[in-house]
Design a protein around this motif. Structure first.
Motif, PDB file in Angstrom:
ATOM      1  N   LEU A  97     -68.677 -13.559   3.005  1.00 35.27           N
ATOM      2  CA  LEU A  97     -69.395 -12.189   3.128  1.00 35.27           C
ATOM      3  C   LEU A  97     -70.956 -12.155   3.481  1.00 35.27           C
ATOM      4  CD1 LEU A  97     -67.772 -10.250   0.245  1.00 35.27           C
ATOM      5  CD2 LEU A  97     -67.193 -10.135   2.802  1.00 35.27           C
ATOM      6  N   PRO A  98     -71.801 -13.201   2.599  1.00 29.33           N
ATOM      7  CA  PRO A  98     -73.063 -13.296   3.255  1.00 29.33           C
ATOM      8  C   PRO A  98     -73.056 -13.846   4.806  1.00 29.33           C
ATOM      9  CG  PRO A  98     -72.868 -14.325   1.102  1.00 29.33           C
ATOM     10  CD  PRO A  98     -71.440 -13.931   1.626  1.00 29.33           C
ATOM     11  N   PHE A  99     -72.358 -14.630   5.331  1.00 30.40           N
ATOM     12  CA  PHE A  99     -72.322 -15.029   6.705  1.00 30.40           C
ATOM     13  C   PHE A  99     -72.218 -14.136   7.479  1.00 30.40           C
ATOM     14  CE2 PHE A  99     -69.816 -16.757  10.074  1.00 30.40           C
ATOM     15  CZ  PHE A  99     -70.789 -17.722  10.725  1.00 30.40           C
ATOM     16  N   ILE A 100     -71.246 -13.125   7.096  1.00 29.12           N
ATOM     17  CA  ILE A 100     -70.931 -12.158   8.120  1.00 29.12           C
ATOM     18  C   ILE A 100     -72.201 -11.122   8.098  1.00 29.12           C
ATOM     19  CG2 ILE A 100     -69.307 -10.041   8.481  1.00 29.12           C
ATOM     20  CD1 ILE A 100     -67.117 -11.814   7.759  1.00 29.12           C
ATOM     21  N   THR A 101     -72.665 -10.916   6.965  1.00 26.56           N
ATOM     22  CA  THR A 101     -73.885 -10.020   6.989  1.00 26.56           C
ATOM     23  C   THR A 101     -74.980 -10.403   7.721  1.00 26.56           C
ATOM     24  OG1 THR A 101     -73.006  -9.221   4.722  1.00 26.56           O
ATOM     25  CG2 THR A 101     -75.313  -8.686   5.233  1.00 26.56           C
TER      26      THR A 101
END
Length: 357
Positions: A77-81
């Motif tokens: 999720l942090p990576f996609i954000t």
């Protein structure tokens, strides 16, 4: 193949009928899911990114379900954000270049999406980016996305499907592999050897090359913008986000890829310093020390050995990344390497055996 052996000649026609039925089912699935192909390939890429983390957690005694949940929550999720914000900033940089048709580019990368509901002009994108930089909160973003809520909702749904798909792949990978070996192919068969080679290749390319490109791009963008904060007046690195992205992409060119880009930037900054103030020559020197010596050594010593695999020729990987998005759109950066791996591993593993028969 055992299913072809029959004493009375009746099993072969029956088996052919079932294989034809299986082919029809595959065609139905392809037609039904073709619009989600990009998101499926993205989920497959995220699976290979999260798999090493989840497996390490499982070796520490964490259950498969919890390890998949932690991998998605702490990494995916942090990576996609970060990747989404990075993409928005990159589009804003492209919009700043007058010769760039951002709307045409979006139509190529995202076919079928309602482009007219998205901010594509330079003013619209810069307004979006300015608000995003000053106050990157959900309350601030909500009014901005209201103009293209339909497109935003559809893509948010697709992203949710991708996350769920990735979760089940990470959690149930051992169960899926066990079922596949017991039902579809045997461990000693040629098909199993080929699929194992494909799995190793995808792990090398997805976790290796793709993640390396993304990491280099994001870190380079950060460094370029930090350098611009201390740059002399009128001597900033132009289009820092765009050049940072190019730094990551050009890393697939062996030996001199990034060095060539650094040389062009240093030459540009040196000419600018010569035309304005010779005392400003310290800035291109600092740039080369930071990027050409420190950053490159960190990439070669730590990042690339940790992430990148060495199973494939660098030229093949380069063409897979360059041609993939041009042919398939945004998800071509994941589908291009996938097609390359499936093809090259077939040539390596299966073709010699077929030729020798």
């Amino acid at each position: 193949m055992r299913w072809c052996v029959s004493s009375n000649g009746e099993r072969l026609p029956r088996t052919i009928g079932w294989w034809l039925f299986a082919l029809v089912l595959v065609l139905v699935l392809v037609v039904a899911l073709h619009t989600y192909l990009g998101w499926i390939v993205l989920g497959l890429f995220l699976y290979y990114v999260l798999r090493p983390v989840a497996r390490r957690l499982q070796r520490q005694g964490v259950s498969p379900g919890l390890s998949a949940f932690l991998s998605i929550g702490l990494i995916m999720l942090p990576f996609i954000t970060v990747l989404g914000v990075f993409t928005i900033l990159l589009l804003a940089e492209l919009a700043a270049i007058e010769a760039t048709d951002v709307e045409g580019l979006l139509q190529i990368l995202f076919p079928g999406v309602a482009i007219d509901t998205l901010p594509t002009s330079g003013d619209e994108l810069y307004a979006f980016v300015d608000v995003l930089r000053s106050d990157p909160t959900l309350a601030t973003l909500a009014p901005l996305v209201s103009g293209f809520v339909g497109t935003f909702t559809a893509q948010a749904f697709n992203a949710l499907i991708t996350i769920i798909f990735t979760f089940f792949l990470v959690r149930d990978e051992r169960r899926i592999a066990s079922w596949f070996r017991s039902t579809i192919v045997e461990r000693e068969s040629n098909a199993y050897e080929y699929l194992k080679a494909v799995d190793q290749g995808l792990s090398s390319v997805y976790f290796g090359y793709t993640l390396t490109i993304i990491v280099i791009s994001i870190v380079a963008v950060i460094i370029y913008n930090v350098l611009n904060l201390v740059a002399p007046p009128g001597l900033a690195i132009p289009h820092a986000i765009l050049l940072g992205s190019v730094t990551g992409l050009i890393s697939v060119i062996p030996l001199f890829g990034r060095s060539l880009l650094y040389g062009v930037i240093v030459l540009y900054l040196a000419i600018g310093a010569y035309q304005t103030n010779l005392a400003y020559l310290w800035f291109p020197i600092v740039f080369y020390v930071v990027m050409g010596i420190i950053f490159d050594n960190v990439i070669r010593t730590y990042v690339r050995p940790f992430l990148s695999g060495r199973l494939f020729h660098t030229g093949l990987v380069m063409f897979a990344y360059l041609l993939g998005p041009a042919i398939f759109g945004w998800y071509g950066i994941f589908l291009g390497p996938f097609i390359m791996v499936v093809t090259i591993q077939f040539l390596r593993v299966q073709l010699p055996k077929i030729h020798s028969v």
